[in-house]
Structure formats: C-alpha cells, structure tokens
Design an enzyme around this catalytic site. Structure first.
Site, PDB file in Angstrom:
ATOM      1  N   ARG A   1      -8.736  -6.496 -14.721  1.00  0.00           N
ATOM      2  CA  ARG A   1      -9.651  -5.762 -13.840  1.00  0.00           C
ATOM      3  C   ARG A   1     -10.660  -4.943 -14.617  1.00  0.00           C
ATOM      4  O   ARG A   1     -11.495  -4.278 -14.017  1.00  0.00           O
ATOM      5  CB  ARG A   1      -8.831  -4.807 -12.973  1.00  0.00           C
ATOM      6  CG  ARG A   1      -8.580  -5.307 -11.546  1.00  0.00           C
ATOM      7  CD  ARG A   1      -7.726  -4.275 -10.851  1.00  0.00           C
ATOM      8  NE  ARG A   1      -7.839  -4.274  -9.427  1.00  0.00           N
ATOM      9  CZ  ARG A   1      -6.987  -4.899  -8.608  1.00  0.00           C
ATOM     10  NH1 ARG A   1      -6.015  -5.631  -9.097  1.00  0.00           N
ATOM     11  NH2 ARG A   1      -7.138  -4.794  -7.312  1.00  0.00           N
TER      12      ARG A   1
ATOM     13  N   ARG B   1      -1.259  -1.973   4.492  1.00  0.00           N
ATOM     14  CA  ARG B   1      -1.087  -1.312   3.203  1.00  0.00           C
ATOM     15  C   ARG B   1      -1.785   0.046   3.232  1.00  0.00           C
ATOM     16  O   ARG B   1      -2.859   0.177   3.807  1.00  0.00           O
ATOM     17  CB  ARG B   1      -1.715  -2.174   2.097  1.00  0.00           C
ATOM     18  CG  ARG B   1      -0.799  -3.249   1.591  1.00  0.00           C
ATOM     19  CD  ARG B   1      -1.479  -4.225   0.676  1.00  0.00           C
ATOM     20  NE  ARG B   1      -2.335  -3.630  -0.346  1.00  0.00           N
ATOM     21  CZ  ARG B   1      -2.964  -4.327  -1.290  1.00  0.00           C
ATOM     22  NH1 ARG B   1      -2.821  -5.648  -1.330  1.00  0.00           N
ATOM     23  NH2 ARG B   1      -3.735  -3.743  -2.171  1.00  0.00           N
TER      24      ARG B   1
ATOM     25  N   ARG C   1     -12.034   1.460  -3.656  1.00  0.00           N
ATOM     26  CA  ARG C   1     -11.633   0.231  -4.365  1.00  0.00           C
ATOM     27  C   ARG C   1     -12.837  -0.679  -4.600  1.00  0.00           C
ATOM     28  O   ARG C   1     -12.965  -1.308  -5.647  1.00  0.00           O
ATOM     29  CB  ARG C   1     -10.537  -0.497  -3.574  1.00  0.00           C
ATOM     30  CG  ARG C   1      -9.216   0.268  -3.619  1.00  0.00           C
ATOM     31  CD  ARG C   1      -8.249  -0.225  -2.578  1.00  0.00           C
ATOM     32  NE  ARG C   1      -7.769  -1.551  -2.842  1.00  0.00           N
ATOM     33  CZ  ARG C   1      -7.317  -2.385  -1.910  1.00  0.00           C
ATOM     34  NH1 ARG C   1      -7.293  -2.008  -0.652  1.00  0.00           N
ATOM     35  NH2 ARG C   1      -6.905  -3.585  -2.232  1.00  0.00           N
TER      36      ARG C   1
ATOM     37  N   ARG D   1      -6.384  -6.298   7.741  1.00  0.00           N
ATOM     38  CA  ARG D   1      -5.354  -7.074   7.028  1.00  0.00           C
ATOM     39  C   ARG D   1      -3.964  -6.515   7.314  1.00  0.00           C
ATOM     40  O   ARG D   1      -3.761  -5.310   7.340  1.00  0.00           O
ATOM     41  CB  ARG D   1      -5.623  -7.006   5.519  1.00  0.00           C
ATOM     42  CG  ARG D   1      -4.542  -7.665   4.682  1.00  0.00           C
ATOM     43  CD  ARG D   1      -5.010  -7.973   3.299  1.00  0.00           C
ATOM     44  NE  ARG D   1      -5.040  -6.821   2.409  1.00  0.00           N
ATOM     45  CZ  ARG D   1      -5.353  -6.887   1.127  1.00  0.00           C
ATOM     46  NH1 ARG D   1      -5.674  -8.044   0.589  1.00  0.00           N
ATOM     47  NH2 ARG D   1      -5.366  -5.813   0.392  1.00  0.00           N
TER      48      ARG D   1
ATOM     49  N   LYS E   1      -7.840 -13.478  -2.691  1.00  0.00           N
ATOM     50  CA  LYS E   1      -7.152 -13.878  -3.931  1.00  0.00           C
ATOM     51  C   LYS E   1      -5.662 -14.126  -3.696  1.00  0.00           C
ATOM     52  O   LYS E   1      -5.117 -15.133  -4.111  1.00  0.00           O
ATOM     53  CB  LYS E   1      -7.273 -12.802  -5.020  1.00  0.00           C
ATOM     54  CG  LYS E   1      -8.685 -12.485  -5.461  1.00  0.00           C
ATOM     55  CD  LYS E   1      -8.692 -11.571  -6.688  1.00  0.00           C
ATOM     56  CE  LYS E   1      -8.040 -10.223  -6.473  1.00  0.00           C
ATOM     57  NZ  LYS E   1      -8.743  -9.364  -5.520  1.00  0.00           N
TER      58      LYS E   1
HETATM   59  P1  AMP Z   1      -4.200  -5.382  -5.465  1.00  0.00           P
HETATM   60  O1  AMP Z   1      -2.998  -5.690  -4.664  1.00  0.00           O
HETATM   61  O2  AMP Z   1      -4.507  -6.401  -6.528  1.00  0.00           O
HETATM   62  O3  AMP Z   1      -5.417  -5.053  -4.619  1.00  0.00           O
HETATM   63  O4  AMP Z   1      -3.864  -4.031  -6.277  1.00  0.00           O
HETATM   64  C1  AMP Z   1      -3.525  -2.840  -5.604  1.00  0.00           C
HETATM   65  C2  AMP Z   1      -3.750  -1.648  -6.513  1.00  0.00           C
HETATM   66  O5  AMP Z   1      -2.892  -1.737  -7.677  1.00  0.00           O
HETATM   67  C3  AMP Z   1      -5.147  -1.493  -7.089  1.00  0.00           C
HETATM   68  O6  AMP Z   1      -6.036  -0.871  -6.172  1.00  0.00           O
HETATM   69  C4  AMP Z   1      -4.873  -0.644  -8.319  1.00  0.00           C
HETATM   70  O7  AMP Z   1      -4.631   0.707  -7.952  1.00  0.00           O
HETATM   71  C5  AMP Z   1      -3.557  -1.228  -8.831  1.00  0.00           C
HETATM   72  N1  AMP Z   1      -3.775  -2.357  -9.766  1.00  0.00           N
HETATM   73  C6  AMP Z   1      -3.451  -3.660  -9.558  1.00  0.00           C
HETATM   74  N2  AMP Z   1      -3.793  -4.418 -10.607  1.00  0.00           N
HETATM   75  C7  AMP Z   1      -4.346  -3.570 -11.512  1.00  0.00           C
HETATM   76  C8  AMP Z   1      -4.919  -3.753 -12.794  1.00  0.00           C
HETATM   77  N3  AMP Z   1      -5.009  -4.969 -13.380  1.00  0.00           N
HETATM   78  N4  AMP Z   1      -5.395  -2.648 -13.433  1.00  0.00           N
HETATM   79  C9  AMP Z   1      -5.317  -1.428 -12.878  1.00  0.00           C
HETATM   80  N5  AMP Z   1      -4.806  -1.185 -11.665  1.00  0.00           N
HETATM   81  C10 AMP Z   1      -4.318  -2.247 -10.965  1.00  0.00           C
END
Ligand code: AMP
Length: 215
Positions: free
Chosen positions: A88, A160, A171, A127, A13
């Site tokens: 989400r 990360r 996740r 990654r 994404k």
């Molecule tokens: P990402 O970089 O999109 O994988 O997001 C990293 C982390 O941020 C996720 O595993 C969640 O802990 C938090 N996070 C990001 N977007 C959301 C969302 N829309 N709702 C809840 N937690 C989020």
C-alpha cells in the site's frame, strides 16, 4: 502464480481475489483480514493496529513488512498466492521485491482495478460482510437484508467499522496520496492488467481470467 490485486478500498479486490484464489487453488492473502482477525483476537499485532485501522490510517510499513514476510514464508504460499491489500506504499513495494528476490519468486502479475471515488463511496457505505462465511455483499443487491446470499445464515451480515462515511473519506485520501503511486513502481517491473472495476462483478472476473490466460 504470484498475483497482486491492486486498487482503492471498495473497488472489488477482496471479492475478485476470493474468486481467483478458488479458481487457481492458491491462498488469498488479505492484510486487512489478517489485521481484523488479530484485532478480534486481541493479539500483540491486534493491539498495535486497532486504533489505526479504526481511523482508516495505515499500519506502519515495518509491522506490515514483517507480517507479510512471515506469511509468504509459510508452506501454503510456496505454489503462489494472491495478495490483496499489500503493498500500500512504495516502501512496502520495495520490501515485497526484497522478499520475492530472497524466496526466488518471479515478478508478480499486478491486477489493477479502478473506479471513480463516487462509485467507491457508494459501494463501501452499503457493503456488508457475513460473519459466518466471510462473503462480501452489497445491501442494494440483497433480497432480504438479514440473510447472507451465500450461506443463508440469518443476522450475520455486518458493516465494517471502517466502512462508515468519515472513515471511508480518510481511506480514499490515503489511497490517492500513498497507495496510488505504487502502480508506478511496478511499471516495467511486472505485467500489469488494467481492469475497469466499475463493470459488473462477473465481467470483471471474465476480464481478469482472460488477462491471466485462464478460463
Ligand atoms: P482492507 O481490508 O484491505 O481495506 O484493510 C483495512 C485496513 O487495514 C486499512 O484501512 C488499514 O488500516 C489496514 N491495512 C491493511 N493492509 C495494510 C497495509 N498493507 N499497510 C498498512 N495498513 C494496512
């Protein structure tokens, strides 16, 4: 154009959103990036989110809803945007629909990227992100694992915290339980482009551009 890019963590994404954002000259709004920045800067939001993000759990919907509303209200989003990582959950999708109605946006185009869990686990554990330019890459594709292939900086590629194996599993579990059903919410409400995220990066981009009617 208002676009939501949807799919499991690690499906591509962020990478595709950056390309689309540049191509269409619209901001890439990544809620994960916003949270990581807040955590780094130890803001109020960052303090609330830190442990949740480290565990790979979801930050509560009311916090995320407020954050996304403020972002979409900003001037930079008035000509469109690409949302990456939001919504989400079904409650987040409903919050977003209310914001769209309030701000007079049309219904969004949803790009749905899919790939098997096995591919995702593989990709996430290798990654790496560049702390200098934000480029996302994969250890398996690097000629020199110490050099960012985008900006050439040395020693800036990092993993990360939430890309460690145990957190990845959590996740993915959360993705299947809480996030995957969100696509049902958009059926009949938005145009959905379904794309195979396991294809090579350039092919995924080509199919997205074709689906969006751009070249
Ligand atoms: P990402 O970089 O999109 O994988 O997001 C990293 C982390 O941020 C996720 O595993 C969640 O802990 C938090 N996070 C990001 N977007 C959301 C969302 N829309 N709702 C809840 N937690 C989020």
């Amino acid at each position: 154009m208002e676009i939501i890019i949807f799919g499991a963590p690690g499906v591509g994404k962020g990478t595709q959103a950056k390309i689309i954002s540049q191509k269409l000259n619209i901001p890439h709004i990544s809620t994960g990036d916003i949270l990581r920045e807040a955590i780094k800067n130890e803001t109020e939001l960052g303090k609330k989110a830190k442990e949740i993000v480290q565990r790979g759990d979801l930050v509560p919907d009311d916090i995320m809803g407020g954050l996304i509303k403020n972002t979409l209200l900003s001037d930079e989003c008035k000509n469109g945007f690409i949302l990456d990582g939001f919504p989400r959950t079904i409650p987040q999708a409903k919050i977003l629909s209310d914001i769209f109605a309030e701000l007079g946006f049309d219904s969004p185009i949803v790009i749905k990227l899919s790939a098997d869990d096995e591919i995702i686990i593989n990709r996430l554990s290798s990654r790496r992100t560049c702390s200098n330019c934000g480029y996302i890459t994969n250890l398996n594709e690097l000629e020199d694992p110490d050099v960012c292939p985008n900006c050439g900086a040395r020693g800036t590629l990092y993993q990360r915290d939430d890309d460690k194996e145990e957190v990845i599993k959590n996740r993915l579990k959360i993705f299947h339980e809480s996030t995957a059903p969100v696509i049902e919410y958009y059926k009949g409400k938005a145009k959905i482009l379904e794309i195979d995220g396991a294809l090579p990066l350039e092919e995924v981009t080509r199919q997205i551009f074709k689906g969006l009617g751009i070249n």
